[in-house]
Design an enzyme around this catalytic site. Structure first.
Site, PDB file in Angstrom:
ATOM      1  N   ASP A  53     -28.366   1.995  79.384  1.00 55.38           N
ATOM      2  CA  ASP A  53     -28.446   0.543  79.209  1.00 55.38           C
ATOM      3  C   ASP A  53     -27.503   0.123  78.074  1.00 55.38           C
ATOM      4  O   ASP A  53     -27.738   0.479  76.915  1.00 55.38           O
ATOM      5  CB  ASP A  53     -29.909   0.171  78.869  1.00 55.38           C
ATOM      6  CG  ASP A  53     -30.093  -1.321  78.703  1.00 55.38           C
ATOM      7  OD1 ASP A  53     -29.075  -2.046  78.552  1.00 55.38           O
ATOM      8  OD2 ASP A  53     -31.258  -1.765  78.702  1.00 55.38           O
ATOM      9  N   SER A 118     -19.122  21.320  79.209  1.00 50.32           N
ATOM     10  CA  SER A 118     -19.829  22.525  79.639  1.00 50.32           C
ATOM     11  C   SER A 118     -18.909  23.519  80.337  1.00 50.32           C
ATOM     12  O   SER A 118     -17.899  23.138  80.952  1.00 50.32           O
ATOM     13  CB  SER A 118     -20.926  22.099  80.619  1.00 50.32           C
ATOM     14  OG  SER A 118     -21.408  23.205  81.322  1.00 50.32           O
ATOM     15  N   ALA A 119     -19.313  24.785  80.298  1.00 52.54           N
ATOM     16  CA  ALA A 119     -18.613  25.835  81.038  1.00 52.54           C
ATOM     17  C   ALA A 119     -18.667  25.567  82.542  1.00 52.54           C
ATOM     18  O   ALA A 119     -17.886  26.145  83.299  1.00 52.54           O
ATOM     19  CB  ALA A 119     -19.254  27.182  80.746  1.00 52.54           C
ATOM     20  N   TYR A 149     -22.704  18.263  88.387  1.00 51.79           N
ATOM     21  CA  TYR A 149     -22.869  18.249  86.926  1.00 51.79           C
ATOM     22  C   TYR A 149     -21.538  18.591  86.243  1.00 51.79           C
ATOM     23  O   TYR A 149     -21.123  17.934  85.288  1.00 51.79           O
ATOM     24  CB  TYR A 149     -23.961  19.262  86.564  1.00 51.79           C
ATOM     25  CG  TYR A 149     -24.079  19.616  85.101  1.00 51.79           C
ATOM     26  CD1 TYR A 149     -24.702  18.753  84.201  1.00 51.79           C
ATOM     27  CD2 TYR A 149     -23.587  20.835  84.621  1.00 51.79           C
ATOM     28  CE1 TYR A 149     -24.824  19.101  82.851  1.00 51.79           C
ATOM     29  CE2 TYR A 149     -23.709  21.185  83.288  1.00 51.79           C
ATOM     30  CZ  TYR A 149     -24.318  20.317  82.403  1.00 51.79           C
ATOM     31  OH  TYR A 149     -24.433  20.665  81.088  1.00 51.79           O
ATOM     32  N   ALA A 193     -31.792  30.534  81.909  1.00 55.81           N
ATOM     33  CA  ALA A 193     -32.152  31.939  82.161  1.00 55.81           C
ATOM     34  C   ALA A 193     -32.837  32.646  80.975  1.00 55.81           C
ATOM     35  O   ALA A 193     -33.879  33.279  81.183  1.00 55.81           O
ATOM     36  CB  ALA A 193     -30.921  32.712  82.615  1.00 55.81           C
ATOM     37  N   THR A 218     -23.243  37.810  86.282  1.00 58.27           N
ATOM     38  CA  THR A 218     -23.112  38.001  84.823  1.00 58.27           C
ATOM     39  C   THR A 218     -22.975  36.661  84.094  1.00 58.27           C
ATOM     40  O   THR A 218     -22.452  35.689  84.645  1.00 58.27           O
ATOM     41  CB  THR A 218     -21.874  38.861  84.485  1.00 58.27           C
ATOM     42  OG1 THR A 218     -20.742  38.266  85.121  1.00 58.27           O
ATOM     43  CG2 THR A 218     -22.055  40.290  84.954  1.00 58.27           C
ATOM     44  N   ARG A 282     -19.608  34.641  84.553  1.00 61.21           N
ATOM     45  CA  ARG A 282     -19.076  33.629  83.632  1.00 61.21           C
ATOM     46  C   ARG A 282     -19.169  34.152  82.214  1.00 61.21           C
ATOM     47  O   ARG A 282     -20.204  34.668  81.797  1.00 61.21           O
ATOM     48  CB  ARG A 282     -19.850  32.319  83.763  1.00 61.21           C
ATOM     49  CG  ARG A 282     -19.424  31.284  82.747  1.00 61.21           C
ATOM     50  CD  ARG A 282     -20.043  29.936  83.014  1.00 61.21           C
ATOM     51  NE  ARG A 282     -19.472  29.307  84.179  1.00 61.21           N
ATOM     52  CZ  ARG A 282     -20.103  28.392  84.908  1.00 61.21           C
ATOM     53  NH1 ARG A 282     -21.319  28.039  84.611  1.00 61.21           N
ATOM     54  NH2 ARG A 282     -19.514  27.839  85.947  1.00 61.21           N
TER      55      ARG A 282
HETATM   56  P1  NAD Z   1     -31.489  18.661  76.735  1.00 60.53           P
HETATM   57  O1  NAD Z   1     -31.811  18.246  78.131  1.00 60.53           O
HETATM   58  O2  NAD Z   1     -32.536  19.341  75.931  1.00 60.53           O
HETATM   59  O3  NAD Z   1     -30.995  17.384  75.912  1.00 60.53           O
HETATM   60  C1  NAD Z   1     -30.387  16.275  76.509  1.00 60.53           C
HETATM   61  C2  NAD Z   1     -31.137  15.066  76.027  1.00 60.53           C
HETATM   62  O4  NAD Z   1     -30.530  13.895  76.608  1.00 60.53           O
HETATM   63  C3  NAD Z   1     -32.615  15.046  76.461  1.00 60.53           C
HETATM   64  O5  NAD Z   1     -33.473  14.994  75.339  1.00 60.53           O
HETATM   65  C4  NAD Z   1     -32.738  13.796  77.312  1.00 60.53           C
HETATM   66  O6  NAD Z   1     -33.958  13.094  77.151  1.00 60.53           O
HETATM   67  C5  NAD Z   1     -31.554  12.972  76.793  1.00 60.53           C
HETATM   68  N1  NAD Z   1     -31.201  11.950  77.771  1.00 60.53           N
HETATM   69  C6  NAD Z   1     -30.991  12.120  79.107  1.00 60.53           C
HETATM   70  N2  NAD Z   1     -30.769  10.942  79.683  1.00 60.53           N
HETATM   71  C7  NAD Z   1     -30.817  10.007  78.690  1.00 60.53           C
HETATM   72  C8  NAD Z   1     -30.672   8.601  78.667  1.00 60.53           C
HETATM   73  N3  NAD Z   1     -30.425   7.905  79.782  1.00 60.53           N
HETATM   74  N4  NAD Z   1     -30.786   7.964  77.482  1.00 60.53           N
HETATM   75  C9  NAD Z   1     -31.058   8.660  76.335  1.00 60.53           C
HETATM   76  N5  NAD Z   1     -31.197   9.997  76.295  1.00 60.53           N
HETATM   77  C10 NAD Z   1     -31.077  10.645  77.468  1.00 60.53           C
HETATM   78  O7  NAD Z   1     -30.166  19.526  76.816  1.00 60.53           O
HETATM   79  P2  NAD Z   1     -29.426  20.437  75.727  1.00 60.53           P
HETATM   80  O8  NAD Z   1     -29.510  21.822  76.190  1.00 60.53           O
HETATM   81  O9  NAD Z   1     -29.881  20.077  74.360  1.00 60.53           O
HETATM   82  O10 NAD Z   1     -27.904  19.968  75.933  1.00 60.53           O
HETATM   83  C11 NAD Z   1     -27.263  19.024  75.120  1.00 60.53           C
HETATM   84  C12 NAD Z   1     -25.867  18.745  75.663  1.00 60.53           C
HETATM   85  O11 NAD Z   1     -25.116  19.957  75.724  1.00 60.53           O
HETATM   86  C13 NAD Z   1     -25.839  18.160  77.069  1.00 60.53           C
HETATM   87  O12 NAD Z   1     -24.835  17.202  77.155  1.00 60.53           O
HETATM   88  C14 NAD Z   1     -25.507  19.338  77.943  1.00 60.53           C
HETATM   89  O13 NAD Z   1     -24.881  18.953  79.141  1.00 60.53           O
HETATM   90  C15 NAD Z   1     -24.587  20.119  77.035  1.00 60.53           C
HETATM   91  N6  NAD Z   1     -24.567  21.545  77.404  1.00 60.53           N
HETATM   92  C16 NAD Z   1     -25.665  22.313  77.164  1.00 60.53           C
HETATM   93  C17 NAD Z   1     -25.642  23.654  77.517  1.00 60.53           C
HETATM   94  C18 NAD Z   1     -26.816  24.535  77.260  1.00 60.53           C
HETATM   95  O14 NAD Z   1     -26.734  25.710  77.577  1.00 60.53           O
HETATM   96  N7  NAD Z   1     -27.911  24.065  76.710  1.00 60.53           N
HETATM   97  C19 NAD Z   1     -24.495  24.196  78.114  1.00 60.53           C
HETATM   98  C20 NAD Z   1     -23.418  23.384  78.366  1.00 60.53           C
HETATM   99  C21 NAD Z   1     -23.447  22.053  77.978  1.00 60.53           C
END
Ligand code: NAD
Length: 321
Positions: A53, A118-119, A149, A193, A218, A282
């Site tokens: 929003d 992300s990867a 994604y 995982a 992997t 990966r």
């Molecule tokens: P997570 O899902 O715990 O955190 C993402 C947060 O975004 C959540 O708390 C969710 O409520 C919030 N969110 C989603 N939609 C929303 C909205 N419309 N308004 C406000 N908040 C919103 O994920 P994470 O593991 O902490 O990842 C954080 C970032 O890192 C992400 O962008 C993810 O794509 C990226 N990432 C994470 C990994 C991983 O292994 N965890 C790997 C690659 C990339």
């Protein structure tokens, strides 16, 4: 006092980042749909709101923050992003958040913005051999991510880089590779995982655990503290990225399961079942991060898994009692 905004501060990496920035002496605002699930936020100010929003984003980015960390995304583990059932929401929600945040950061004269890619943006064709995956940063093109994604992440990387070129938005972009640690989602289908494996081992009473596919695919996994060390170093550097932040300690999913069993001192049988898998192999490639930041992660997977297992086993125990 430096000011920082963490979008996604209610999530796994975001909540750890808030704590790190607070320890470093920042004034921090967090924003998310929800407050952190495990423990209170340490942010000075926390806005619960939907960043798709634009009116909320206007309220959240209401001043020239020194640093904005954009981690909010509609995401989850393989069960959520590879099933195909959430593609439209994943693309719509995450792209809208990023479009809103980029525009508003320019309007509010934000000094520096970090974006977590992300990867999953890397082409599937380079990740078919589980022993030799290629995730060098410039192998991202010609683009062919294996999930929507990943496509959204690639779009948003490009969108932020366009804002840098056309509006002078000072951006830093990292591609995270499988981040794990305590206080991450560990049940419900959005867990990754390492957390899923810790939960399965902690919960198992039947003498076996289920693993999706043949378990020979992997991956590398990076402990959350090291991920954030990389993020902060990137932010303090002049290098824009995109750059991998990940580990190069590659293990198969079967080996990951064995490692967790060993930590738990709980030998179990692995039962292979059908499930969403993702690419065959990966691993992060850390040449660029070493060259640009003179640093790469070094913590052993086993050490990170140990503290994660302890935390998840305690959650499982609390739930069962
Ligand atoms: P997570 O899902 O715990 O955190 C993402 C947060 O975004 C959540 O708390 C969710 O409520 C919030 N969110 C989603 N939609 C929303 C909205 N419309 N308004 C406000 N908040 C919103 O994920 P994470 O593991 O902490 O990842 C954080 C970032 O890192 C992400 O962008 C993810 O794509 C990226 N990432 C994470 C990994 C991983 O292994 N965890 C790997 C690659 C990339």
């Amino acid at each position: 006092m430096k000011t920082a905004l963490v979008c996604g501060a209610g999530g796994f990496i975001g909540s750890h980042l808030v704590s790190k920035l607070k320890k470093e002496g920042y004034w921090v605002r967090g924003a998310d749909l929800k407050r952190p699930q495990f423990g209170e936020t340490t942010a000075d100010d926390f806005v619960v709101g939907d960043l798709t929003d634009p009116r909320i984003v206007e309220k959240v980015i209401d001043k020239p923050f020194d640093e904005v960390y954009q981690l909010a995304a509609d995401m989850g583990g393989a069960g959520y992003i590879f099933s195909g059932e959430h593609d439209a929401d994943v693309m719509h929600n995450s792209a809208t958040i990023n479009l809103n945040v980029a525009r508003r950061s320019v309007e509010s004269k934000v000094k520096k913005l970090f974006y977590s890619s992300s990867a999953c943006i890397y082409p599937e064709r380079n990740q078919l051999d589980p022993d030799n995956p290629n995730c060098v940063e410039d192998s991202a093109y010609p683009a062919a991510p294996d999930s929507e994604y990943g496509w959204e992440k690639l779009f948003s990387e490009r969108m932020y880089m366009s804002y840098q070129r056309n509006y002078g938005l000072n951006v830093r972009i990292a591609r995270f590779h499988n981040i794990f640690g305590p206080q991450g989602t560990w049940e419900g289908g959005k867990e990754k995982a390492p957390a899923a494996m810790c939960r399965k081992v902690a919960e198992s009473k039947s003498g076996e655990i289920e693993v999706w596919g043949d378990g020979k695919q992997t991956r590398t996994f990076l402990y959350v503290d090291e991920c954030l060390e990389g993020v902060r170093r990137l932010m303090d550097s002049d290098f824009m990225g995109p750059v991998n932040i990940g580990s190069v300690e590659m293990v198969s999913i079967n080996q990951l399961a064995e490692m967790v069993m060993e930590i738990a001192k709980k030998p179990l049988k692995i039962k292979h079942i059908d499930g969403p898998l993702g690419v065959r192999g990966r691993s992060s490639d850390n040449h660029l991060i070493k060259e640009e930041l003179g640093w790469e992660p070094h913590l052993k997977l086993e050490d990170g898994l140990r503290s994660t297992y302890e935390w998840i086993a305690a959650q499982v125990k609390a739930k069962e009692s």
